[in-house]
Scaffold this motif. Structure first.
Motif, short mmCIF file in Angstrom:
data_model
loop_
_atom_site.label_atom_id
_atom_site.label_comp_id
_atom_site.label_asym_id
_atom_site.label_seq_id
_atom_site.Cartn_x
_atom_site.Cartn_y
_atom_site.Cartn_z
N LEU A 170 31.33 36.69 52.37
CA LEU A 170 32.51 36.95 53.22
C LEU A 170 33.63 35.97 52.87
O LEU A 170 34.80 36.37 52.74
N ILE A 171 33.24 34.68 52.72
CA ILE A 171 34.28 33.69 52.39
C ILE A 171 34.92 34.03 51.05
O ILE A 171 36.15 34.01 50.90
N SER A 173 35.20 36.93 49.63
CA SER A 173 36.10 38.09 49.75
C SER A 173 37.45 37.69 50.31
O SER A 173 38.48 38.18 49.87
N SER A 174 37.42 36.78 51.31
CA SER A 174 38.70 36.49 51.95
C SER A 174 39.58 35.61 51.05
O SER A 174 40.78 35.51 51.30
N THR A 175 38.99 35.01 50.01
CA THR A 175 39.86 34.24 49.11
C THR A 175 40.54 35.15 48.10
O THR A 175 41.44 34.70 47.39
N ILE A 176 40.11 36.42 48.04
CA ILE A 176 40.74 37.34 47.08
C ILE A 176 42.24 37.43 47.34
O ILE A 176 43.05 37.48 46.41
N ALA A 177 42.61 37.43 48.64
CA ALA A 177 44.04 37.52 48.96
C ALA A 177 44.80 36.35 48.33
O ALA A 177 45.88 36.53 47.76
N ILE A 178 44.18 35.15 48.43
CA ILE A 178 44.85 33.98 47.84
C ILE A 178 44.89 34.12 46.32
O ILE A 178 45.93 33.89 45.69
N THR A 180 44.90 36.78 44.54
CA THR A 180 45.89 37.78 44.12
C THR A 180 47.28 37.17 44.13
O THR A 180 48.06 37.36 43.18
N THR A 181 47.58 36.45 45.20
CA THR A 181 48.91 35.83 45.25
C THR A 181 49.09 34.86 44.08
O THR A 181 50.12 34.89 43.40
N GLY A 183 47.55 34.94 41.30
CA GLY A 183 47.64 35.75 40.08
C GLY A 183 49.05 36.29 39.89
O GLY A 183 49.61 36.23 38.79
N ILE A 184 49.62 36.82 40.96
CA ILE A 184 50.97 37.37 40.86
C ILE A 184 51.95 36.27 40.45
O ILE A 184 52.72 36.42 39.49
N SER A 187 51.21 34.91 36.79
CA SER A 187 51.49 35.84 35.68
C SER A 187 53.00 36.00 35.50
O SER A 187 53.48 36.08 34.38
N ILE A 441 60.34 39.05 43.47
CA ILE A 441 59.37 38.44 44.39
C ILE A 441 60.07 37.44 45.30
O ILE A 441 59.86 37.42 46.52
N LEU A 445 60.01 38.15 49.25
CA LEU A 445 59.26 37.22 50.08
C LEU A 445 60.20 36.39 50.95
O LEU A 445 59.89 36.09 52.10
#
Lengths: 463, 437
Positions: A170-171, A173-178, A180-181, A183-184, A187, A441, A445
């Protein structure tokens, strides 16, 4: 030539996990039947054995199959002739593509000998790597599962172990949001920095001309013009189209919201609100098609009948259609805000003898204003980031113009034009798309942050 | 007023007179304000009607097209040169000239190259392939003369629909006079029919409008959405569960929440750029594959799923958790057995809405190269593919009249999917959602 495919490896690992689950669970069930006092329910022993077998093996499988290409890529360097190695990033990218094409069996004429050697080597490495990965992952699953199964005894805390694994999942998974950010940002940032090494940042921000098409000509030395990368024309174009969109969406959206929140009966509201929200659910490519095919010719015809020259791809057409698209954003958000204004304020206004519209204009709207402003800002951010409508209806001509009847271009449509189709990853033209994305971005943002601040302030007043 | 009293305040009578004087104006402005609201809603709904009317009026005719039925001699030797009825043999057969001969015979064997060319331009260039496929499906008919229904060329189709007028001078028209005469002959023999287009759903991408179809794009969309669902649903639910039920209120949690909100605000095209930079350039995955498309769309829809899942977890009353904990369930058992099941309908609803968003999304897929001209129907997540909205975008660029109709027809299919998904989400919510007292 036999290679173990990723899918079959995946299945193999899952099957091994399943077998260990069965073994663990059967062990637990037997103890249970024998009335041995177990710490956990029998199935947790199964889950423990199965998870320990499968989870690390799966992680290993994914990371190894991603890592091997990097390893091979660096190993290829030994095969490149000197001129490729000295030729910088572009030459290396071309050489790599040549080798890859050879591996895939695409040749144009006879490949050079080094390409052939490198390609053969690549195929060899790939074959070895596939087998090594297969052995490692399956071995890992079997060994880990075996030890987990051996660990099991009646006082073993299987449930706690399983729950720990789930918690970590679970932990993670919730870091995926971080991630992704990150990564964006990374990149876009890296490529932008490379772009700003080629084109000075002040030329990019304050330049009045956008002309990356000459990039190829310049590189070939054939003259014909210099590539210029000034983002102001696109910035103005984006602003112009968003402005047109807002002049449609703000009055329509706001008045709809007021009517729905204050005047409409429950029945009208329950019919009209979903209908309006359909407008936000229609894919943007459909709006783009509609704008290019129906709205733009219509505006052109209307313009012609008044003797006004309208570009066939005008900012007006794209802006109008975009305005329709963002009506629901404004109406729904404003509707929520207006509903959140306490009834006591309205009652007080009525008590002083004001009519309904006076109460709305002088009491409800002023107190809902911060929320409405936030809704409008979010709609602006949406309009700036919108891509397909402008790609299909606003054109590509980077005119620095404030006239909505001209063809203009936007940040997003330039990004799409540059990055769709074949591109060289090392050229300033391609890199400029990343710099534009960075700008995009930052703006969206920034607007989002600003809207949140406005809402926060508004909340402080009421709670 | 004339005689105001000494203190300067108005008597009730005076106030009443003053108010009465303004009532008419105020009533008028009240009504005006109300009409503005009605007007705004009407305008917005008019846009909606215009949009749908425009798409439907072009798209419904686009679902039909003109066919011509010809008596074709399925000559054994020429259809099946190797004589073994194998697929390879039939595809190497000479269906082109069989179709051509059948057409010329029907038209009374015109002489001269020009006439023959005019006649041949009536049929779609996909006719020979269609004949071969027909023979593959009905091998028993080989050697006989059978009626076969073939698509007409897109210009003929436009002519039959009246978009190309015979009054236009020949030089300004896409059809020659001779071709029009031949079409009239076929029409009088009532060999031309207007039917539901089987190419629309069964045909693959093509530059020829009359045989272009959305099958490949639809399969591409399905594979992409499949990947998207497999990634986004578990990740979204897990994140929502962690944030709502487990996460301590600390800096880390706050950062995660800010990130999720920010991701919801990032324009979709930026997700495409990230996909390009990370998965294609850095990880070296191939371009144009549903796997990358699905991952990018999953990251894009993640905020939607997380937000709706959190809302539905929050809607589960605390008493349920307390009851589970009180009878000895562990924290994780409470969550897995007593919080997630009642919250699942809400989570699924959010997921379906997120998937509908992903299905309509075009820009990120353009970035990762799912915009190529791909004829083969993709058979997996690592085969080059395109997606339905991207196909619409590509077709919208083609100038042929018939492509406008085909594009609109494809849009209707896309909208039908979206409406079905959203309606499904609503029904699911109504049916499964439990009302807590």
């Amino acid at each position: 030539m036999y290679t173990v495919s990723l899918t079959s490896l995946l299945l193999a690992v899952l099957v091994i996990g399943g077998v260990y689950f069965y073994l663990g669970q059967r062990w637990g069930a037997r103890q249970w039947l024998a009335s041995v006092k177990l710490h956990s329910l029998p199935r947790y022993y199964g889950f423990w054995a199965g998870m320990v077998a499968a989870v690390p093996a799966l992680l290993l499988l994914v990371s190894l199959s991603l890592a091997d290409d990097f390893l091979f890529k660096s190993m290829l360097k030994d095969f490149y002739p000197d001129d490729v190695i000295n030729g910088g990033g572009v030459a290396r990218a071309i050489a790599f593509t040549q080798v890859m094409n050879f591996v895939e069996g695409i040749h144009f004429g006879a490949p050079e000998s080094w390409v052939r050697e490198a390609g053969d080597a690549w195929v060899g490495w790939q074959r070895v790597a596939d087998r090594v990965i297969a052995v490692i992952t399956i071995g890992c699953a079997l060994v880990a599962g075996f030890f987990a199964f051996r660990q099991i005894n009646p006082s073993f805390r299987a449930r706690n172990g399983v729950e720990r694994i789930i918690l970590w999942a679970l932990i993670a998974s919730s870091t995926i949001a971080i991630l992704t950010t990150i990564g964006i940002v990374l990149s876009v940032l890296f490529e932008s920095i490379r772009f700003f090494k080629l084109v000075p940042i002040q030329d990019f921000i304050f330049g009045l001309e956008w002309n990356p098409q000459f990039e190829g000509a310049e590189r070939a030395g054939s003259g014909g013009g210099t590539a210029t990368y000034g983002m102001l024309p696109m910035f103005v174009g984006t602003f112009l189209i968003s402005f047109v969109a807002l002049t449609v969406a703000v009055p329509v959206g706001l008045f709809s919201a007021i009517y729905l929140a204050e005047y409409a009966s429950h029945r009208t509201r329950s019919v009209v609100k979903p209908l309006l929200e359909i407008l936000a659910g229609v894919p943007t490519v459909v709006y783009g098609f509609f704008a290019a095919l129906t709205v733009a010719p219509f505006i052109r015809a209307v313009g012609a009948s008044f003797g006004v020259e309208v570009a066939s791809e005008s900012a007006l057409a794209a802006g109008l259609v975009m305005g329709v698209m963002i009506i629901p954003f404004i109406s729904s958000l404003s509707d929520d805000v207006i509903n959140a204004v306490p009834q006591s304020l309205r009652d007080a206004a009525y008590g002083l003898g004001s009519t309904k519209s006076e109460a709305i204009r002088q009491v409800v709207l002023p107190s809902a204003l911060p929320g409405i402003v936030a809704a409008i800002i979010l709609a602006v951010s949406r309009a700036i980031g919108e891509t397909m409508i402008v790609v299909m209806a606003a054109g590509l001509a980077a005119n620095l113009s404030f006239n909505p009847l001209d063809a203009v271009t936007t940040v997003t449509s330039q990004i799409v034009t540059i990055l769709v189709g074949d591109q060289e990853f090392e050229s300033a033209k391609t890199l400029s798309a990343f710099a534009l994305a960075l700008v995009l971005i930052i703006i969206t943002l920034g607007l989002n942050f600003f809207a949140l601040q406005v809402v926060k302030r508004y909340r402080e007043q009421y709670d | 007023m004339i005689d105001s009293n000494t203190s300067g305040a108005l008597t009730p009578e005076e106030t009443a007179i003053r108010v009465a004087a303004t009532l008419k104006r105020r009533g008028f402005s009240e009504r005006r304000f109300r009409y503005l609201g009605v007007g705004a809603i009407t305008l917005a709904l008019c846009f909606l009607v215009f949009l749908f009317a425009g798409i439907l009026s072009k798209g419904i005719p686009g679902m039909f097209q003109h066919y011509v039925t010809l008596e074709v001699m399925l000559d054994k030797e020429r259809m099946d040169p190797k004589g073994d009825m194998s697929v390879g043999s039939l595809y190497s057969g000479d269906a082109v000239s069989l179709v051509g001969e059948a057409l010329l015979r029907t038209l009374g064997d015109p002489e001269g190259r020009k006439d023959k060319r005019a006649a041949r331009s009536i049929l779609s260039s996909g006719s020979a392939l269609r004949l071969t496929e027909f023979a593959l499906k009905h091998p028993e008919l080989i050697g006989q003369r059978v009626p076969v229904k073939l698509a007409v060329d897109d210009d003929i189709d436009s002519f039959m629909r009246g978009f190309i007028s015979r009054d236009t001078p020949e030089s300004d028209r896409r059809l020659s006079d001779r071709t029009i005469e031949f079409v009239d002959v076929l029409n009088q023999a009532s060999l031309i029919s207007y039917e539901f287009s089987d190419y629309l759903f069964l045909g693959s991408a093509s530059r020829n409008a009359e045989i272009a179809g959305i099958k490949g794009a639809l399969m591409g969309s399905i594979w992409t959405l499949g990947v998207c669902l497999l990634i986004a649903f578990p990740l979204g639910v897990a994140t929502a569960v962690y944030l709502e039920e487990i996460a301590p209120k600390n800096r880390m949690t706050e950062i995660i929440e800010i990130n999720i909100n920010n991701l919801a605000a990032v324009p979709s095209v930026v997700f495409g750029i990230m996909g390009l930079a990370i998965f294609i350039i850095a990880f070296g995955l191939p371009r144009s594959i549903p796997l990358v498309g699905g991952i990018v769309l999953a990251l894009m829809t993640l905020p939607t799923i997380i937000i709706s899942s959190r809302a539905s977890i929050r809607a589960v009353p605390p008493s349920i958790r307390d009851a589970a904990l009180a009878i000895g369930a562990s924290k994780m058992q409470t969550i897995l057995h007593h919080v997630i099941p009642p919250a699942l309908p809400g989570m699924l609803t959010g997921t379906i809405i997120g998937m509908a968003q992903a299905l309509g999304e075009t820009a990120p897929l353009l970035m990762i190269g799912m915009v190529a001209f791909i004829v083969d129907v993709p058979g997996g997540v690592v085969e080059p593919a395109t997606a339905l909205p991207v196909q619409i975008f590509m077709w919208a660029d083609f100038a042929e009249r018939m492509f406008i109709q085909k594009t609109s027809a494809a849009i209707i299919v896309l909208l039908a999917f979206l409406i079905t998904m959203n309606a499904g989400a609503i029904i699911l919510r109504k049916k499964l959602e439990r009302r807590w007292l």
